[in-house]
Write a protein that holds these residues in place. Structure first.
Motif, PDB file in Angstrom:
ATOM      1  N   GLU A  62       1.020  -1.137   0.003  1.00 45.33           N
ATOM      2  CA  GLU A  62      -0.045   0.001   0.077  1.00 45.33           C
ATOM      3  C   GLU A  62       0.918   1.212  -0.161  1.00 45.33           C
ATOM      4  O   GLU A  62       0.498   2.285  -0.540  1.00 45.33           O
ATOM      5  N   TRP A  63       1.882   1.121   0.825  1.00 39.17           N
ATOM      6  CA  TRP A  63       2.730   2.451   0.847  1.00 39.17           C
ATOM      7  C   TRP A  63       4.001   2.582   0.193  1.00 39.17           C
ATOM      8  O   TRP A  63       4.829   3.422   0.334  1.00 39.17           O
ATOM      9  N   PRO A  65       6.583   3.623  -2.316  1.00 40.77           N
ATOM     10  CA  PRO A  65       6.736   5.028  -3.172  1.00 40.77           C
ATOM     11  C   PRO A  65       6.482   4.924  -4.668  1.00 40.77           C
ATOM     12  O   PRO A  65       6.310   5.897  -5.142  1.00 40.77           O
ATOM     13  N   ASN A  68       2.311   4.388  -4.306  1.00 41.43           N
ATOM     14  CA  ASN A  68       1.641   5.441  -3.726  1.00 41.43           C
ATOM     15  C   ASN A  68       2.322   6.877  -4.054  1.00 41.43           C
ATOM     16  O   ASN A  68       3.406   7.217  -3.653  1.00 41.43           O
ATOM     17  N   LYS A  69       1.558   7.618  -4.303  1.00 37.05           N
ATOM     18  CA  LYS A  69       2.090   9.287  -4.789  1.00 37.05           C
ATOM     19  C   LYS A  69       1.933  10.263  -3.552  1.00 37.05           C
ATOM     20  O   LYS A  69       2.216  11.167  -3.776  1.00 37.05           O
ATOM     21  N   ASP A  70       1.633   9.618  -2.449  1.00 32.29           N
ATOM     22  CA  ASP A  70       1.286  10.586  -1.327  1.00 32.29           C
ATOM     23  C   ASP A  70       2.819  10.952  -0.898  1.00 32.29           C
ATOM     24  O   ASP A  70       3.846  10.472  -0.818  1.00 32.29           O
ATOM     25  N   PRO A  71       2.967  12.330  -0.593  1.00 35.38           N
ATOM     26  CA  PRO A  71       4.114  12.848  -0.039  1.00 35.38           C
ATOM     27  C   PRO A  71       4.882  11.971   0.980  1.00 35.38           C
ATOM     28  O   PRO A  71       5.830  12.178   1.076  1.00 35.38           O
ATOM     29  N   GLY A  72       4.224  11.626   1.915  1.00 29.78           N
ATOM     30  CA  GLY A  72       4.780  10.958   3.148  1.00 29.78           C
ATOM     31  C   GLY A  72       4.916   9.490   2.963  1.00 29.78           C
ATOM     32  O   GLY A  72       4.930   8.803   3.959  1.00 29.78           O
ATOM     33  N   ALA A  73       4.729   8.921   1.567  1.00 28.48           N
ATOM     34  CA  ALA A  73       4.538   7.627   1.451  1.00 28.48           C
ATOM     35  C   ALA A  73       6.211   7.172   1.755  1.00 28.48           C
ATOM     36  O   ALA A  73       6.460   6.064   2.342  1.00 28.48           O
ATOM     37  N   GLU A  74       7.117   7.747   1.290  1.00 30.21           N
ATOM     38  CA  GLU A  74       8.343   7.288   1.436  1.00 30.21           C
ATOM     39  C   GLU A  74       8.852   7.084   2.984  1.00 30.21           C
ATOM     40  O   GLU A  74       9.365   6.163   3.245  1.00 30.21           O
TER      41      GLU A  74
END
Length: 809
Positions: A62-63, A65, A68-74
């Motif tokens: 799910e997370w 990088p 998942n393009k969410d800035p906090g994914a990394e």
């Protein structure tokens, strides 16, 4: 007076520096106290390893990088990975449960740089302000790769061993985070024979671009020159499995009591020795797979699991010690190993040395130039001479005894200065022609040669008498080898050998399929992990080709002229009057959808659906025929009505008058006008011939239009008009000559009907089909609605007509 200027050095306020340090320290303490790997993984403190592993797989997917393009994914992915490392290790997990800390007493949130990142996100500052020195570990410096070194050394060496390459850069906090795992992996895989490399993204951008790595950190696998990116969590087990998956399949074959004999006997076909490894573990060790990959061109490898019950006969036959790993190497003799090694701690260096000393058969077959170069090297000034004793033989069964005798002689006279080999004359014809002076060898021949240059120059001498494998042949060959060692000038002939044919080269189709498979696999991997930088040239090429293709099709579609469209077939028509021409020009009909006309027969089954219960607005055009005139009339009927077959409200049928002879008289009897116009009385209507009549039946409104043919003979242009002239008011005002012509036509039709009784000649099929010559004009008037309509109270029944016929007869 001179004024001296100066620049004041910027000074940092001690108060400001103290505040900054307090904020950073506060956030670090906060982060370490708030961090809980159980909460990150979403499991309880009593969760089992299976539950932890399942939760990790779900969260990592799910997370990730790349997905998942969410800035906090990394950052979240790093926390998930570290949490899994803690909870999957029982010692680390117990340490955290007791003290709330990890190993080395270091708290972890998003590592120690998290507070530094938060401060950086809140306030802008120049990184060079603090001048943090970052010295690279001296141990990593030996793994640094440069672009030239990679292409000249690493890329060719990847065909013998896999490489694991890490792409890093300065000020890469994620690189610092995976450093402990990387060190453990290097310490484990490097002794097994895996190559290690490190690429600095800041200094080797060209090499990083060649590897397809555009960010740090990245981990890359290199096997056989093919680059593969690592996309899983950076855990030691995952990296080990990643290297194992990069290796080709079927490097090592599983050997049991049932297949060990075919495996060992495969030396004749494969032209390679065979190695058997005996161990207690059920899966093939990675060390053994890496050794098999390094020597796959020379040796075949098999693995025997000593713990399985179906391997007892194999263990008993070779007297294997089950307490330590054992390696057996077999050559031509499958009953006794040529070499054996046994050790508790099997090391890669020991295995490489063991296989390298036995990578050729006792008498190998020369199947390519590479094997010839290694088996019979070129003479060096600082090395002892090496002579190659070559047997030129054949593949047939008659040559087997001589080949076996040559093998026995080589086994008894094995020396370091002598190399024995054989070739098949049919497979290596250019080589054999040079050595035999273009003479076909009827029996096997033995040639002793010494290579003098890489260009193919050799000194050689043929053994007289050939080779049949007898004791006399062995004695003669032994004497000449003794003379050769005493006097090197014994080789009196010289020549230049051509390059050997590669007998083991795969077919072109197989090579193309393998290349296509690798290419498709690379595209799938790029699409799966969105490596768009590498895919952009391919996608641009595909879209350009599609644009050109569809653009060409669209332009051609719009540029087509009307004359390219298929035109309706027009029947041959006689000259018409101006009234007929004007009426035909106003007629409109849809173009036919098919290249044929569907004409169904009216029978007891289809009569109700095709006539009685015909849908409103639909008309069934029925042709009346007999068995004798069926083929001729149907062909003419289809030709005349073809241009009207595209109309959806028209249906076409035919009625066999021989089967239903009373239907037509019953229909006409219901309409006195029709019977009167035809001139039929009650006495002769039963004997009337209705062949060639066409009816347009409207089943819903109970009316029909009648086409009555006029027999015209051979020339349809001299015939009278059809029956529409009889029913129209204009026909009543025709001249007497037209009436006389019609009466003569009726008499002719009666004579035709009475012909069989009187023995007169009947009209041929060529004459019969002329009855429908004017059907096309009648169809056009039908479409215009200008034909007279004959109404009836009810439609006669085919069954009733048949019953009446049987009763009267």
């Amino acid at each position: 007076m001179m004024v001296r200027g100066f620049c004041r050095q910027p000074r940092i306020s001690p108060v400001l520096l103290t505040v900054v340090l307090l904020i950073v320290g506060e956030q670090l303490v906060e982060t370490s106290s708030e961090y809980d790997p159980y909460k990150v993984m979403g499991v309880s403190r009593s969760a089992s390893q299976a539950e932890i592993k399942k939760a990790y797989k779900h969260l990592a997917k799910e997370w990730h990088p790349d997905k998942n393009k969410d800035p906090g994914a990394e950052d979240m992915f790093i926390k998930i990975t570290k949490s899994y490392e803690i909870l999957s290790n029982e010692e680390r997990r117990a340490n955290f449960d007791r003290y709330g800390q990890m190993e080395d007493n270091q708290p972890f949130g998003q590592s120690q740089h998290h507070g530094f990142r938060s401060f950086h996100n809140s306030f802008y500052f120049d990184e060079s302000f603090f001048h943090f020195p970052r010295s690279r570990d001296f141990a990593d410096s030996k793994y640094l790769l440069h672009h030239a070194q990679y292409n000249s050394d690493v890329l060719p060496d990847s065909h013998r061993r896999p490489y694991l390459i890490k792409v890093t850069s300065e000020w890469c906090f994620a690189c610092i985070h995976i450093e402990p795992v990387w060190r453990e992996t290097v310490q484990e895989l490097e002794p097994l024979g895996v190559g290690i490399g490190i690429v600095d993204l800041g200094y080797e951008r060209r090499l990083a671009s060649q590897l397809g790595a555009h960010r740090a950190p990245s981990i890359i696998g290199l096997v056989n020159g093919r680059v593969t990116l690592f996309h899983q969590a950076v855990v030691r087990e995952h990296l080990r499995q990643f290297i194992e998956d990069l290796l080709p399949h079927r490097l090592v074959e599983k050997i049991t009591d049932n297949n060990y004999l075919p495996f060992l006997s495969g030396w004749h076909v494969e032209n390679k020795p065979s190695v058997l490894l005996f161990d207690q573990v059920p899966v093939v060790p990675l060390l053994y797979k890496l050794t098999a990959f390094a020597f796959r061109d020379y040796v075949r490898f098999g693995y025997v699991d000593q713990g399985e019950t179906y391997n007892t006969r194999l263990l008993r036959q070779f007297n294997i010690n089950t307490y330590a790993p054992t390696m057996l190497l077999f050559k031509e003799n499958t009953e006794k190993p040529a070499d054996i090694i046994q050790a508790r701690g099997m090391k890669r260096q020991i295995m490489d040395e063991f296989v390298s000393n036995n990578k050729f058969l006792q008498v190998p077959r020369l199947v390519n130039q590479q094997l010839f170069d290694e088996l019979c090297p070129v003479k060096q000034f600082h090395r002892r001479r090496k002579y190659c004793v070559l047997l030129i033989t054949g593949e047939d069964q008659a040559f087997i005894p001589g080949n076996k005798a040559f093998l026995d002689f080589a086994s008894a006279n094995s020396k370091d200065v002598l190399r024995f080999a054989y070739v098949y004359q049919r497979q290596q014809l250019p080589l054999c022609q040079v050595l035999l002076h273009n003479q076909a060898a009827l029996s096997p021949q033995v040639v002793i040669l010494e290579r003098r240059s890489q260009a193919g120059k050799v000194l050689y001498r043929s053994v007289t008498g050939g080779w049949n494998g007898s004791e006399e042949d062995k004695h003669r060959l032994h004497e000449q080898l003794e003379l050769l060692q005493k006097d090197p000038a014994y080789l009196s002939s010289d020549t230049t050998l051509p390059e050997l044919n590669n007998e083991m080269a795969p077919m072109f189709l197989i090579q193309w399929m393998n290349a296509a498979y690798d290419y498709i696999l690379q595209i799938y991997d790029d699409l799966l992990y969105s490596n768009w930088r590498e895919m952009m040239p391919i996608l641009s090429l595909i879209f350009s080709a599609l644009f050109i293709l569809f653009g060409t099709v669209i332009i051609q579609a719009f540029s087509e002229s009307g004359e390219d469209k298929p035109q309706k077939p027009k029947p041959k028509e006689p000259p018409t009057t101006e009234d007929d021409a004007s009426s035909r020009s106003s007629t409109s009909s849809r173009p036919p959808k098919k290249d044929f006309v569907e004409v169904t027969e009216l029978t007891d089954i289809t009569y109700t659906s095709n006539l009685v219960k015909l849908r409103p607005g639909h008309i069934n055009v029925v042709l009346v025929l007999t068995d004798a005139s069926k083929n001729a009339l149907l062909r003419k009927f289809a030709k005349e009505v073809f241009s009207f077959s595209g109309t959806q409200t028209l249906h076409f049928s035919f009625l066999n008058a021989d089967k239903h002879r009373h239907w037509m008289p019953s229909l006409l009897a219901s309409t006195p006008d029709a019977a009167q116009s035809l001139g039929h009385s009650d006495d002769d209507e039963e004997s009337s011939d209705y062949t060639g009549h066409v009816l347009a039946l409207n089943g819903h409104k109970k009316y029909f239009c009648l086409f009555r043919p006029v027999f015209t003979g051979d020339d349809p242009s001299d015939a009278s008009f059809s029956s529409e002239a009889s029913f129209s008011s204009a026909s009543r005002r025709k001249s007497r000559s037209r009436s006389r012509s019609q009466s003569r036509s009726r008499s002719h039709s009666r004579e035709d009907r009475a012909g069989p009784k009187r023995g007169s000649t009947r009209a041929t099929s060529l004459e019969v089909h002329h009855k429908l010559d004017r059907l096309g004009l009648w169809m056009e008037r039908l479409m215009e609605g200008t034909l007279p309509r004959l109404r009836i109270p009810t439609w006669p029944c085919l069954d009733a007509a048949t019953n009446n016929t049987s009763t009267e007869s």
